[in-house]
Design an enzyme around this catalytic site. Structure first.
Site, short mmCIF file in Angstrom:
data_model
loop_
_atom_site.label_atom_id
_atom_site.label_comp_id
_atom_site.label_asym_id
_atom_site.label_seq_id
_atom_site.Cartn_x
_atom_site.Cartn_y
_atom_site.Cartn_z
N HIS A 242 -19.19 -18.36 70.07
CA HIS A 242 -18.77 -19.74 69.53
C HIS A 242 -18.85 -19.60 68.06
CE1 HIS A 242 -23.70 -20.07 69.88
NE2 HIS A 242 -23.32 -19.07 69.32
N ASN A 243 -17.97 -20.43 67.38
CA ASN A 243 -17.59 -20.23 65.94
C ASN A 243 -17.34 -19.29 65.50
OD1 ASN A 243 -20.20 -22.61 66.66
ND2 ASN A 243 -18.62 -23.22 64.87
#
Length: 339
Positions: A242-243
């Site tokens: 994620h991210n």
């Protein structure tokens, strides 16, 4: 399908040395060449095969000068590898049947509007709010969740899962079994030793001309977006957390894992089985050898690194030489100590 050597040379802007009327009907590696086939020579270490191959034609560099006689006709070009790739692509267009229409059974939400020249394979499921651009090929057993947006001329292979709110650009290819937009690995430790799940409320955005390999996974962001930029090529079995942000035209080989919030720059080359810790930044143009463990940021552009933990490629190779000599060095030290 058959093509003459002259037709092929005209396609790739090459100069023929030899019989240009011979017909070509197959592609071969140069060491496995057969009559009626075409091969290419780009790497000098394979030059010995050009004197033995039975391929009717071989694509070579303009500067190639044979050291002895060759049976094959030569097609001389500026870049043999690029020309051979172009030739393969054009041949694929001719032989690959393009499907159209919507097969049955499928589930398609009532608000979905099929774009021009689209194909949807059997057992595919398309949820509400999905937008798919013209010319897309969505193969069987694909799952596309709510509010996904897919651009023009994308190919989504069988078994792909594209989860809610994902945005995909034009001319992308997602290979079988890939999962785009699954929850990131977010858990908050509690005082009693348990973990509470942190909601993953962001999405994944994929740029134009991206290729995502089979069974790779790209996690949605906790907040904001996980970003795969234009021109990125991701191999099979790659995990993007994620991210994460992957810069333009970066290539990532199989079994690599990128931990959360890491930013990889543009034009990077990442070997297989590389591991990145989270929250670091990798400068543009970085080259990373296979099985490297990247445990801190790389700030200088164009750096080559290898090893675990990572080091400059030059120092890593030098240390490997010393490591192989270590038993001999220890014997010398023990012998001198005994004296």
């Amino acid at each position: 399908m058959k093509f003459t050597i002259r037709q092929i040379a005209d396609l790739i802007n090459g100069k023929v040395e030899g019989d240009d009327t011979l017909e070509i009907n197959q592609f071969y590696k140069i060491e496995e060449g057969k009559e009626g086939g075409i091969s290419f020579l780009a790497n000098p270490k394979y030059e010995n095969f050009i004197y033995e191959t039975d391929s009717s034609a071989v694509i070579v560099a303009d500067s190639f000068a044979p050291q002895k006689s060759i049976k094959s006709s030569l097609i001389k070009v500026k870049d043999p590898y690029a020309s051979f790739t172009l030739l393969l692509g054009e041949y694929e267009k001719l032989i690959k049947a393009r499907k159209s229409g919507i097969e049955e059974p499928v589930y398609i939400a009532k608000d979905f509007k099929a774009a021009q020249d689209i194909y949807i394979g059997a057992f595919t499921s398309i949820s509400s709010g999905v937008k798919v651009g013209k010319g897309c090929q969505i193969h069987s057993q694909v799952r596309i969740e709510e509010n996904v947006q897919i651009g023009d001329n994308c190919v989504i292979h069988s078994g792909v899962k594209i989860l809610k709110d994902t945005v995909i650009g034009d001319n992308c290819v997602i290979h079988a079994g890939a999962v785009i937009g699954c929850d990131g690995f977010g858990f908050a430790p509690q005082a009693d030793g348990t973990y509470d799940t942190i909601p993953q409320l962001g999405n994944v955005t994929v740029g134009n001309n991206v290729s995502i390999g089979a069974n790779s996974t790209i996690d949605r962001a906790t907040m904001g977006s996980t970003v795969i930029s234009d021109g990125v090529k991701i191999d099979n079995l790659v995990q993007i957390a994620h991210n994460v942000t992957i810069g333009k035209n970066t290539v990532i080989a199989a079994q690599t894992g990128v931990a959360g919030s890491t930013k990889i720059g543009a034009g990077c080359v990442v070997g297989g089985q590389v591991g990145f810790v989270g929250h670091i930044e990798i400068a543009d143009g970085t080259k990373i050898g296979a099985q490297t463990g990247v445990n801190s940021s790389i700030k200088e552009k164009g750096t080559s690194i290898a090893g675990t933990p990572h080091d400059s490629l030059k120092r890593h190779l030098k240390s490997q030489v010393y490591l192989r000599k270590l038993p001999e060095i220890i014997r010398d030290i023990e012998a001198k100590t005994a004296e």
